[in-house]
Write a protein that holds these residues in place. Structure first.
Motif, PDB file in Angstrom:
ATOM      1  N   TYR A 143     -13.043  15.393 -48.702  1.00 33.76           N
ATOM      2  CA  TYR A 143     -12.154  14.055 -48.035  1.00 33.76           C
ATOM      3  C   TYR A 143     -11.059  15.120 -47.280  1.00 33.76           C
ATOM      4  O   TYR A 143     -10.295  15.286 -48.085  1.00 33.76           O
ATOM      5  CB  TYR A 143     -12.279  12.867 -48.596  1.00 33.76           C
ATOM      6  N   ARG A 242     -17.153   2.300 -43.790  1.00 37.73           N
ATOM      7  CA  ARG A 242     -15.994   2.109 -44.613  1.00 37.73           C
ATOM      8  C   ARG A 242     -16.685   0.622 -44.998  1.00 37.73           C
ATOM      9  O   ARG A 242     -16.993   0.381 -45.207  1.00 37.73           O
ATOM     10  CB  ARG A 242     -14.793   1.278 -43.471  1.00 37.73           C
ATOM     11  N   THR A 243     -15.587   1.041 -46.584  1.00 32.95           N
ATOM     12  CA  THR A 243     -15.800  -0.340 -47.065  1.00 32.95           C
ATOM     13  C   THR A 243     -15.857  -1.524 -47.334  1.00 32.95           C
ATOM     14  O   THR A 243     -16.411  -2.761 -47.256  1.00 32.95           O
ATOM     15  CB  THR A 243     -14.622   0.045 -48.634  1.00 32.95           C
ATOM     16  N   SER A 261     -15.517   5.822 -41.652  1.00 31.60           N
ATOM     17  CA  SER A 261     -13.878   6.073 -42.071  1.00 31.60           C
ATOM     18  C   SER A 261     -13.405   7.486 -41.388  1.00 31.60           C
ATOM     19  O   SER A 261     -13.958   7.526 -40.343  1.00 31.60           O
ATOM     20  CB  SER A 261     -14.973   6.376 -43.295  1.00 31.60           C
ATOM     21  N   GLU A 360      -7.526   2.536 -44.185  1.00 28.35           N
ATOM     22  CA  GLU A 360      -7.959   3.126 -45.698  1.00 28.35           C
ATOM     23  C   GLU A 360      -6.756   4.022 -46.032  1.00 28.35           C
ATOM     24  O   GLU A 360      -5.594   4.293 -45.646  1.00 28.35           O
ATOM     25  CB  GLU A 360      -8.821   4.455 -45.158  1.00 28.35           C
ATOM     26  N   PRO A 366     -10.980   8.295 -52.058  1.00 26.64           N
ATOM     27  CA  PRO A 366     -11.777   7.930 -50.230  1.00 26.64           C
ATOM     28  C   PRO A 366     -12.341   6.743 -50.929  1.00 26.64           C
ATOM     29  O   PRO A 366     -12.417   6.721 -51.986  1.00 26.64           O
ATOM     30  CB  PRO A 366     -12.844   9.315 -50.032  1.00 26.64           C
ATOM     31  N   ARG A 367     -12.919   6.016 -49.562  1.00 27.81           N
ATOM     32  CA  ARG A 367     -13.361   4.844 -49.849  1.00 27.81           C
ATOM     33  C   ARG A 367     -12.584   3.342 -50.075  1.00 27.81           C
ATOM     34  O   ARG A 367     -12.368   2.350 -50.320  1.00 27.81           O
ATOM     35  CB  ARG A 367     -14.212   4.675 -50.255  1.00 27.81           C
ATOM     36  N   GLU A 369      -9.212   1.544 -50.419  1.00 25.67           N
ATOM     37  CA  GLU A 369      -8.323   0.619 -49.158  1.00 25.67           C
ATOM     38  C   GLU A 369      -7.068  -0.236 -49.789  1.00 25.67           C
ATOM     39  O   GLU A 369      -7.205  -0.978 -50.821  1.00 25.67           O
ATOM     40  CB  GLU A 369      -9.398  -0.549 -47.789  1.00 25.67           C
TER      41      GLU A 369
END
Ligand code: ADP
Length: 652
Positions: A143, A242-243, A261, A360, A366-367, A369
């Motif tokens: 990422y 995004r989550t 994201s 984020e 990653p993912r 937040e």
């Protein structure tokens, strides 16, 4: 006269529209628009405040990830290769963040966990999930912050946009031709200066500044974001959704679409990732679960590392959070599945995927937040609604105040203008009215002086006419003087018990000679006998004379006047009736106002002061009575004086 009246009325109407109606409407529209935006402002303010907290949290977490990396790196002694089992378990014992330690040889063979040593459950999971990757046989998504990957493009696009702005401001057409690359910058001296190519070495500070600028440009400009994401997609770089999707609390109908994201991924092998670096943290999704791999080069050319202990990592990050729960907001960190690492003791179920603001954290998480929620969205919504309501009421109140104030001022202006006009007419009319009886008196006096009337009966008649004209003159002057006195509140009455019937009869008789001389038929009828009241004789005579004089003036050619007296047990009614021009229903309400004269041609032909009726009315009202106008059956007018009857002495 009427034309002028109409013109000034339409001027006033125009003034009303320009000075009151239009400003009211414009202000109303502006106010309503800003009230409607008020909720959005409140929401934005909240989001900005919370976002500032989130930015701070993101920097705390990132700094801690760096610390974790450094701590793990410094906790390794470097001699793990000699006795991997004991050295790695000692490392694990020293540092709670170490989950599953591993050791790689210089040719990327897994030295530890060793199959010969008997594998634990976690070690087996590590080998299954990461074996291929750490041995360099498989690539994993790595990422990166898209704004940093495309930093140069973002910088260039911003410069293009800035230049377009400048050109647009200068009104130049040249903006169209601005190329995307090889930009020339205008120096203050006007000399074209070659901008240094972006890949030239920059100092570290400048580099960081440029990175931050690129990130903020990327965040601020939706257009730029779209261009960059499109470019990334073309190159096969993935940006996962995004989550969470931050959403409006006060106006949920205005939901923002789900965002992409800021971290894009590209497949990379272990060797590529570790190239040129001493140690690092690699995020890995194994069966949709995020794990962090720590690695460090060891002195033998291999790698020592570990899978971070998930619980220890979570615990450490939670410890970084400022106060999680305040009466206003809740702050938390969400994991890759949108589940909070920590929740306040919150009974009501909350949709954790719909925070009011979220950010984020890092390409190393990653993912994940950081997210902010309102502690009680209902309370904020109702406070916002209350603010809106108060604003509405305020605007409505101001609107009504402006409209009614404006109307009042214009109405006052209109009546002042009418009054001013009536006063001017009044002076002209009074002068004329004074002149008419004076001319008659002079004529009769001259006839008597020149002895043109030798008949004593005729002489008597002339003298009577002179007396009657003098009365008229006196009445007119009295009206004017009385009006002034009444205005100043100085009119005094000398009241005594008197018979109204007798008073009327005497007055009618007094007027008879003159009226009959002018061709009038005058009748008097008393159905009441005696009619006693407590009153001022002169004042009441003046009131009645004003009515008689009007009946004469507005006879419209039909020279007949009837006066009668009747009564009820409570009142005495004196009617003065004529067969003249009458008064329209609309005018009948106004003729009792000062200086008012009916606005029609028959009235305009007759001179008058506009004071006769108001004075009569004032006198009668000062005696507890009233005057009413009625249209007479068969044409003409009836002016009715109603006076309260005085009880006979001894009567209760
Ligand atoms: P003036 O007669 O001096 O104009 P007044 O106050 O006595 O003033 O009367 C006001 C108005 O009322 C008059 O201008 C006239 O239009 C109307 N008016 C009064 N009496 C009569 C009447 N008997 N018949 C028709 N109109 C009348």
């Amino acid at each position: 006269m009427t034309m002028r009246k109409k013109r000034s009325a339409s001027h006033l109407r125009l003034l009303f529209v320009l000075a009151v109606v239009i400003p009211c409407l414009v202000l109303g529209v502006i106010a309503i628009r800003s009230i409607n935006r008020e909720k959005a402002f409140i929401e934005l303010r909240l989001q900005r405040t919370l976002d500032a907290e989130l930015v701070h949290m993101v920097s705390l977490v990132n700094a801690d990830l760096d610390r974790i990396r450094e701590e793990l790196a410094s906790s390794l002694t470097g001699d793990e290769s000699a006795a991997p089992r004991s050295a790695l378990s000692a490392w694990k014992a020293r540092s709670p963040l170490v989950g599953v330690p591993f050791l790689l040889s210089s040719d990327l063979q897994i030295v530890w966990p060793s199959l010969s040593g008997g594998l634990s459950e976690e070690e087996r999971a590590f080998l299954n999930g990461n074996g291929e990757f750490v041995t360099g046989r498989a690539a994993i998504p790595v990422y990166q912050n898209i704004a940093l990957v495309y930093k140069d493009e973002i910088t260039r696009s911003r410069e293009v946009l800035d230049r377009k702005d400048q050109f647009a401001k200068a009104g130049s057409e040249a903006a169209e031709a601005t190329p995307g690359l090889g930009l020339k910058k205008e120096t203050p001296s006007g000399v074209q200066e070659e901008k240094p190519a972006l890949n030239e070495p920059q100092s570290r500070v400048e580099e960081v500044e440029a990175q931050q600028k690129a990130i903020s440009d990327f965040e601020m400009s939706p257009d730029l974001r779209k261009v960059v994401y499109d470019q990334a997609r073309e190159k096969g770089q993935q940006a996962a959704p995004r989550t969470v999707s931050p959403s409006a609390v006060l106006s949920p109908e205005k939901q923002a679409p789900p965002q992409e994201s800021i971290f894009i991924s590209e497949p990379r092998r272990f060797t590529e990732i570790t190239q040129g670096r001493e140690n690092g943290l690699i995020p890995r999704f194994v069966r949709d679960k995020l794990t962090l791999l720590f690695w460090k080069r060891n002195p033998h050319g291999g790698f020592t590392g570990c899978v971070l202990d998930g619980d220890a990592l979570r615990g450490r990050l939670v410890g970084l959070l400022p106060e999680v729960f305040t009466p206003v907001r809740i702050l938390t960190i969400l994991d890759e599945n949108g589940r909070p690492l920590i929740t306040p003791d919150d009974k009501e179920s909350r949709d954790w995927r719909r925070p009011i603001a979220a950010r984020e954290i890092s390409e190393r998480l990653p993912r994940w937040e950081v997210a902010a929620y309102l502690s009680s969205p209902g309370a904020v919504a109702s406070r916002a609604n209350l603010t809106t309501l108060i604003l509405w009421i305020l605007v409505l109140f101001l609107f009504v105040a402006m409209a009614s104030g404006g109307t009042y001022i214009l109405n006052t202006l209109r009546s002042e203008m009418v009054l001013a006009r009536q006063k001017t007419t009044f002076v002209a009319n009074v002068s004329h009215e004074l002149k008419t009886p004076l001319t008659s008196i002079r004529m009769f006096a001259e006839m008597l002086k020149e002895r043109r009337a030798s008949d004593p009966a005729k002489q008597e008649k002339y003298l009577d006419l002179m007396v009657s004209e003098t009365d008229r003159l006196t009445r007119l002057i009295n009206n004017v003087l009385d009006f002034a006195r009444m205005e100043r509140g100085e009119r005094k009455y000398e009241k005594k018990r008197l018979d109204v019937a007798l008073l009327c009869e005497g007055l009618v008789d007094g007027q008879r000679v003159r009226l009959e001389h002018n061709g009038f038929e005058l009748t008097f009828q008393n159905d009441l006998g005696e009619a006693f009241i407590e009153g001022d004789e002169e004042a009441l005579k003046q009131a009645l004379l004003n009515l008689l004089s009007n009946a004469e003036k507005y006879c419209g050619g039909v020279k007949r006047i009837d006066v009668d007296i009747s009564g009820t047990p409570e009142s005495i009614l004196v009617n003065v009736k004529d067969r003249g021009i009458g008064v329209s229903l609309r005018e009948s309400k106004k003729i009792f106002e000062e200086f008012y004269r009916a606005d029609d041609s028959p009235t305009a032909k007759v001179r008058g002061s506009g004071l006769g009726l108001p004075i009569a009315l004032r006198i009668v009202r000062d005696h507890g009575g009233d005057i009413h106008y009625f249209p007479r059956d068969g044409g003409g007018s009836v002016f009715q004086i109603r006076l309260p009857r005085q009880k006979r002495q001894g009567q209760t």
